[in-house]
Design a protein around this motif. Structure first.
Motif, PDB file in Angstrom:
ATOM      1  N   TYR A 240     -19.910   7.932  11.638  1.00  0.00           N
ATOM      2  CA  TYR A 240     -19.075   6.737  11.777  1.00  0.00           C
ATOM      3  C   TYR A 240     -17.896   6.822  10.805  1.00  0.00           C
ATOM      4  CZ  TYR A 240     -17.337   2.049  12.104  1.00  0.00           C
ATOM      5  OH  TYR A 240     -16.492   0.985  12.292  1.00  0.00           O
ATOM      6  N   ARG A 241     -18.214   7.161   9.552  1.00  0.00           N
ATOM      7  CA  ARG A 241     -17.160   7.230   8.524  1.00  0.00           C
ATOM      8  C   ARG A 241     -16.105   8.271   8.909  1.00  0.00           C
ATOM      9  NH1 ARG A 241     -15.390   9.653   3.821  1.00  0.00           N
ATOM     10  NH2 ARG A 241     -14.721   8.151   2.249  1.00  0.00           N
ATOM     11  N   ARG A 242     -16.569   9.396   9.439  1.00  0.00           N
ATOM     12  CA  ARG A 242     -15.634  10.477   9.775  1.00  0.00           C
ATOM     13  C   ARG A 242     -14.591  10.015  10.804  1.00  0.00           C
ATOM     14  NH1 ARG A 242     -17.336  15.706  12.882  1.00  0.00           N
ATOM     15  NH2 ARG A 242     -15.266  16.563  13.189  1.00  0.00           N
ATOM     16  N   PHE A 243     -15.059   9.307  11.834  1.00  0.00           N
ATOM     17  CA  PHE A 243     -14.126   8.932  12.912  1.00  0.00           C
ATOM     18  C   PHE A 243     -13.492   7.548  12.716  1.00  0.00           C
ATOM     19  CE2 PHE A 243     -16.717  12.214  14.902  1.00  0.00           C
ATOM     20  CZ  PHE A 243     -15.702  13.043  15.372  1.00  0.00           C
ATOM     21  N   PHE A 244     -14.247   6.594  12.179  1.00  0.00           N
ATOM     22  CA  PHE A 244     -13.755   5.205  12.135  1.00  0.00           C
ATOM     23  C   PHE A 244     -13.665   4.631  10.726  1.00  0.00           C
ATOM     24  CE2 PHE A 244     -15.522   5.944  16.343  1.00  0.00           C
ATOM     25  CZ  PHE A 244     -14.386   5.678  17.093  1.00  0.00           C
ATOM     26  N   GLY A 245     -14.099   5.387   9.729  1.00  0.00           N
ATOM     27  CA  GLY A 245     -13.951   4.922   8.351  1.00  0.00           C
ATOM     28  C   GLY A 245     -12.468   4.889   8.010  1.00  0.00           C
ATOM     29  N   VAL A 246     -12.010   3.776   7.401  1.00  0.00           N
ATOM     30  CA  VAL A 246     -10.598   3.665   7.027  1.00  0.00           C
ATOM     31  C   VAL A 246     -10.464   4.272   5.623  1.00  0.00           C
ATOM     32  CG1 VAL A 246      -8.696   2.063   6.620  1.00  0.00           C
ATOM     33  CG2 VAL A 246     -10.311   1.644   8.500  1.00  0.00           C
ATOM     34  N   THR A 247      -9.762   5.383   5.549  1.00  0.00           N
ATOM     35  CA  THR A 247      -9.626   6.129   4.287  1.00  0.00           C
ATOM     36  C   THR A 247      -8.145   6.311   3.962  1.00  0.00           C
ATOM     37  OG1 THR A 247      -9.587   8.227   5.472  1.00  0.00           O
ATOM     38  CG2 THR A 247     -11.754   7.460   4.708  1.00  0.00           C
ATOM     39  N   LYS A 248      -7.890   6.641   2.700  1.00  0.00           N
ATOM     40  CA  LYS A 248      -6.513   6.851   2.248  1.00  0.00           C
ATOM     41  C   LYS A 248      -5.879   8.000   3.035  1.00  0.00           C
ATOM     42  CE  LYS A 248      -3.891   6.865  -2.013  1.00  0.00           C
ATOM     43  NZ  LYS A 248      -2.836   7.671  -1.421  1.00  0.00           N
ATOM     44  N   GLU A 249      -6.674   9.029   3.231  1.00  0.00           N
ATOM     45  CA  GLU A 249      -6.173  10.204   3.965  1.00  0.00           C
ATOM     46  C   GLU A 249      -5.646   9.788   5.347  1.00  0.00           C
ATOM     47  OE1 GLU A 249      -9.381  12.744   4.952  1.00  0.00           O
ATOM     48  OE2 GLU A 249      -8.072  14.391   5.557  1.00  0.00           O
ATOM     49  N   LYS A 250      -6.384   8.895   6.018  1.00  0.00           N
ATOM     50  CA  LYS A 250      -5.940   8.473   7.366  1.00  0.00           C
ATOM     51  C   LYS A 250      -4.726   7.545   7.288  1.00  0.00           C
ATOM     52  CE  LYS A 250     -10.470   8.939   9.460  1.00  0.00           C
ATOM     53  NZ  LYS A 250     -11.735   8.236   9.412  1.00  0.00           N
ATOM     54  N   VAL A 251      -4.760   6.537   6.401  1.00  0.00           N
ATOM     55  CA  VAL A 251      -3.639   5.579   6.424  1.00  0.00           C
ATOM     56  C   VAL A 251      -2.361   6.181   5.842  1.00  0.00           C
ATOM     57  CG1 VAL A 251      -5.097   3.496   6.394  1.00  0.00           C
ATOM     58  CG2 VAL A 251      -4.187   4.360   4.266  1.00  0.00           C
ATOM     59  N   ASP A 252      -2.504   7.237   5.046  1.00  0.00           N
ATOM     60  CA  ASP A 252      -1.306   7.895   4.504  1.00  0.00           C
ATOM     61  C   ASP A 252      -0.468   8.555   5.603  1.00  0.00           C
ATOM     62  OD1 ASP A 252      -1.587   7.026   1.956  1.00  0.00           O
ATOM     63  OD2 ASP A 252      -2.364   8.911   1.135  1.00  0.00           O
ATOM     64  N   ARG A 253      -1.042   8.697   6.794  1.00  0.00           N
ATOM     65  CA  ARG A 253      -0.260   9.270   7.909  1.00  0.00           C
ATOM     66  C   ARG A 253       0.673   8.238   8.546  1.00  0.00           C
ATOM     67  NH1 ARG A 253      -5.339  12.205  10.700  1.00  0.00           N
ATOM     68  NH2 ARG A 253      -5.826  13.499   8.911  1.00  0.00           N
ATOM     69  N   ALA A 254       0.505   6.990   8.147  1.00  0.00           N
ATOM     70  CA  ALA A 254       1.344   5.928   8.737  1.00  0.00           C
ATOM     71  C   ALA A 254       2.774   6.026   8.210  1.00  0.00           C
ATOM     72  CB  ALA A 254       0.757   4.564   8.376  1.00  0.00           C
ATOM     73  N   PRO A 255       3.754   5.635   9.017  1.00  0.00           N
ATOM     74  CA  PRO A 255       5.144   5.712   8.560  1.00  0.00           C
ATOM     75  C   PRO A 255       5.459   4.736   7.433  1.00  0.00           C
ATOM     76  CG  PRO A 255       4.996   4.728  10.766  1.00  0.00           C
ATOM     77  CD  PRO A 255       3.627   5.195  10.413  1.00  0.00           C
ATOM     78  N   LYS A 256       4.681   3.639   7.326  1.00  0.00           N
ATOM     79  CA  LYS A 256       4.896   2.690   6.211  1.00  0.00           C
ATOM     80  C   LYS A 256       3.528   2.129   5.793  1.00  0.00           C
ATOM     81  CE  LYS A 256       6.070  -1.096   9.338  1.00  0.00           C
ATOM     82  NZ  LYS A 256       5.400  -2.288   9.227  1.00  0.00           N
ATOM     83  N   PRO A 257       3.444   1.556   4.570  1.00  0.00           N
ATOM     84  CA  PRO A 257       2.127   1.088   4.110  1.00  0.00           C
ATOM     85  C   PRO A 257       1.504   0.057   5.057  1.00  0.00           C
ATOM     86  CG  PRO A 257       3.720   1.040   2.323  1.00  0.00           C
ATOM     87  CD  PRO A 257       4.497   1.333   3.573  1.00  0.00           C
ATOM     88  N   ILE A 258       0.201   0.172   5.214  1.00  0.00           N
ATOM     89  CA  ILE A 258      -0.528  -0.760   6.083  1.00  0.00           C
ATOM     90  C   ILE A 258      -1.327  -1.719   5.203  1.00  0.00           C
ATOM     91  CG2 ILE A 258      -2.407  -0.909   7.782  1.00  0.00           C
ATOM     92  CD1 ILE A 258      -1.533   1.746   8.863  1.00  0.00           C
ATOM     93  N   THR A 259      -1.255  -2.998   5.538  1.00  0.00           N
ATOM     94  CA  THR A 259      -2.026  -4.003   4.806  1.00  0.00           C
ATOM     95  C   THR A 259      -3.504  -3.868   5.187  1.00  0.00           C
ATOM     96  OG1 THR A 259      -0.135  -5.462   4.663  1.00  0.00           O
ATOM     97  CG2 THR A 259      -2.303  -6.515   4.519  1.00  0.00           C
ATOM     98  N   ILE A 260      -4.352  -3.867   4.152  1.00  0.00           N
ATOM     99  CA  ILE A 260      -5.790  -3.657   4.367  1.00  0.00           C
ATOM    100  C   ILE A 260      -6.538  -4.968   4.141  1.00  0.00           C
ATOM    101  CG2 ILE A 260      -7.848  -2.415   3.547  1.00  0.00           C
ATOM    102  CD1 ILE A 260      -5.808  -0.549   4.874  1.00  0.00           C
ATOM    103  N   MET A 261      -7.291  -5.379   5.169  1.00  0.00           N
ATOM    104  CA  MET A 261      -8.090  -6.607   5.082  1.00  0.00           C
ATOM    105  C   MET A 261      -9.550  -6.281   5.354  1.00  0.00           C
ATOM    106  SD  MET A 261      -5.615  -8.891   7.453  1.00  0.00           S
ATOM    107  CE  MET A 261      -6.146 -10.474   6.860  1.00  0.00           C
ATOM    108  N   HIS A 262     -10.423  -7.114   4.816  1.00  0.00           N
ATOM    109  CA  HIS A 262     -11.866  -6.986   5.092  1.00  0.00           C
ATOM    110  C   HIS A 262     -12.483  -8.351   4.828  1.00  0.00           C
ATOM    111  CE1 HIS A 262     -16.009  -5.673   5.074  1.00  0.00           C
ATOM    112  NE2 HIS A 262     -15.688  -4.402   5.237  1.00  0.00           N
ATOM    113  N   PRO A 263     -13.327  -8.852   5.747  1.00  0.00           N
ATOM    114  CA  PRO A 263     -13.902 -10.183   5.514  1.00  0.00           C
ATOM    115  C   PRO A 263     -14.988 -10.191   4.442  1.00  0.00           C
ATOM    116  CG  PRO A 263     -14.732  -9.247   7.567  1.00  0.00           C
ATOM    117  CD  PRO A 263     -13.697  -8.293   7.048  1.00  0.00           C
ATOM    118  N   GLY A 264     -15.526  -9.000   4.097  1.00  0.00           N
ATOM    119  CA  GLY A 264     -16.635  -8.905   3.155  1.00  0.00           C
ATOM    120  C   GLY A 264     -17.932  -9.332   3.829  1.00  0.00           C
ATOM    121  N   PRO A 265     -19.069  -8.881   3.316  1.00  0.00           N
ATOM    122  CA  PRO A 265     -19.210  -7.920   2.222  1.00  0.00           C
ATOM    123  C   PRO A 265     -18.862  -6.501   2.681  1.00  0.00           C
ATOM    124  CG  PRO A 265     -21.383  -8.531   3.079  1.00  0.00           C
ATOM    125  CD  PRO A 265     -20.393  -9.357   3.822  1.00  0.00           C
TER     126      PRO A 265
END
Ligand code: CP
Length: 306
Positions: A240-265
């Motif tokens: 799950y983490r490999r394909f759908f985990g949101v990681t720095k490595e993946k979001v760094d491919r975006a053209p501009k910073p992406i806002t990260i939200m999580h409802p918790g926990p």
């Protein structure tokens, strides 16, 4: 200004002007939270019961704080240690509590529809604090408040909800609320965790997180419910983490910073990497602060309109 309904059971069908009224009222209450004395009088004389049949940290504490900051009298009920363990039904529990002269009920329950059921058995205003896999309206409202603060508007904003959409009340409420406010909503996750026909709600479906990050302004990352693994809906947490985990490595491919939200926990380093959760583009703790303001707004609007 009044809300159309005297209860808040979900965001499905709630009109844009009601959502805007709640968000605007919450912005005013947020200013109260910045003051040295964080208390105002509008719910003086009202009694509110928080009925929590499921665990909660953020929602339960912020509802209680919101109620006390509005000067209401507050009673907390948790199923554990109550007569529910002796077999008392939800209906009897609620009617007995109402017989003690309660004005408003905040309820979290594992059964979808429990808050709706309560509206038929008590006269109090009912607020849904999360019911099964159905809705969690105040969570979506605080998510929308956080996005509106960050981007100045919701209309046209591109938001992707990542994870187990099928079993998520947070996803459902966010989809209804954001669509009503004119945002462009997408979901991303394994096909086994995305409801069939969800596109009919106007939502775009992705199964490739690398593609999503090039096309959105914000990611709302859902907690992966660890118990789902046993039901075979995804092979392993590692997978799950490999394909759908949101990681720095993946979001760094975006053209501009992406806002990260999580409802918790958060399951750190499972659905969301710890560096992103604590990083400069995370608004996770702003979401928690806004939760208190949004709950004050909902309690105020419902509690003063009878
Ligand atoms: N987001 C949310 O509902 O958190 P709690 O379960 O801690 O209330």
């Amino acid at each position: 200004m009044k809300l159309q309904s005297r209860h808040l059971l979900g965001l499905e069908g709630v009109p844009e002007q009601d959502i805007t009224l709640i968000l605007d009222t919450a912005a005013s209450f947020k200013e109260v939270l910045e003051r040295p004395i964080k208390k105002v009088p509008p719910l003086q004389g009202k009694t509110i019961v928080n009925l929590f049949f499921e665990s909660s940290t953020r929602t339960r504490i912020s509802f209680e704080l919101a109620e006390r900051r509005l000067s209401a009298d507050v009673v907390n009920f948790t199923a554990q240690g109550s007569s529910v363990s002796k077999g008392e039904t939800l209906k009897d529990t609620a009617r007995n509590i109402e017989a003690m002269k309660i004005d408003m009920v905040v309820v979290r329950h594992a059964a979808s529809g429990a808050p709706h059921f309560l509206t038929h058995v008590v006269k109090a205003n009912v607020i849904n604090a999360g019911d099964g896999a159905h809705e969690h309206p105040t969570q979506a409202l605080l998510d929308m408040m956080t996005l509106r603060e960050k981007f100045g508007k919701l209309e046209g904003l591109r938001v992707c909800i990542v994870g187990d959409i099928t079993h998520s009340r947070v996803a459902r409420s966010n989809i209804y609320g954001l669509m009503t406010m004119g945002a462009k909503v997408s979901v991303c996750g394994p096909a086994t965790l995305i409801p069939k026909n969800i596109e009919e709600l106007g939502v775009r479906v992705y199964h490739n997180l690398e593609k999503v990050v090039t096309e959105v302004d914000a990611l709302n990352v859902l907690r992966i419910q660890l118990e789902r693994q046993k039901s075979g809906l995804f092979p392993s947490l590692r997978e799950y983490r490999r394909f759908f985990g949101v990681t720095k490595e993946k979001v760094d491919r975006a053209p501009k910073p992406i806002t990260i939200m999580h409802p918790g926990p958060i399951n750190r380093d499972v659905e969301l990497s710890a560096d992103l959760a604590d990083g400069p583009h995370s608004v996770i703790l702003e979401q928690v602060t806004n939760g208190e303001a949004v709950r004050m707004a909902v309690l105020y609007l419902l509690g003063t309109s009878n």
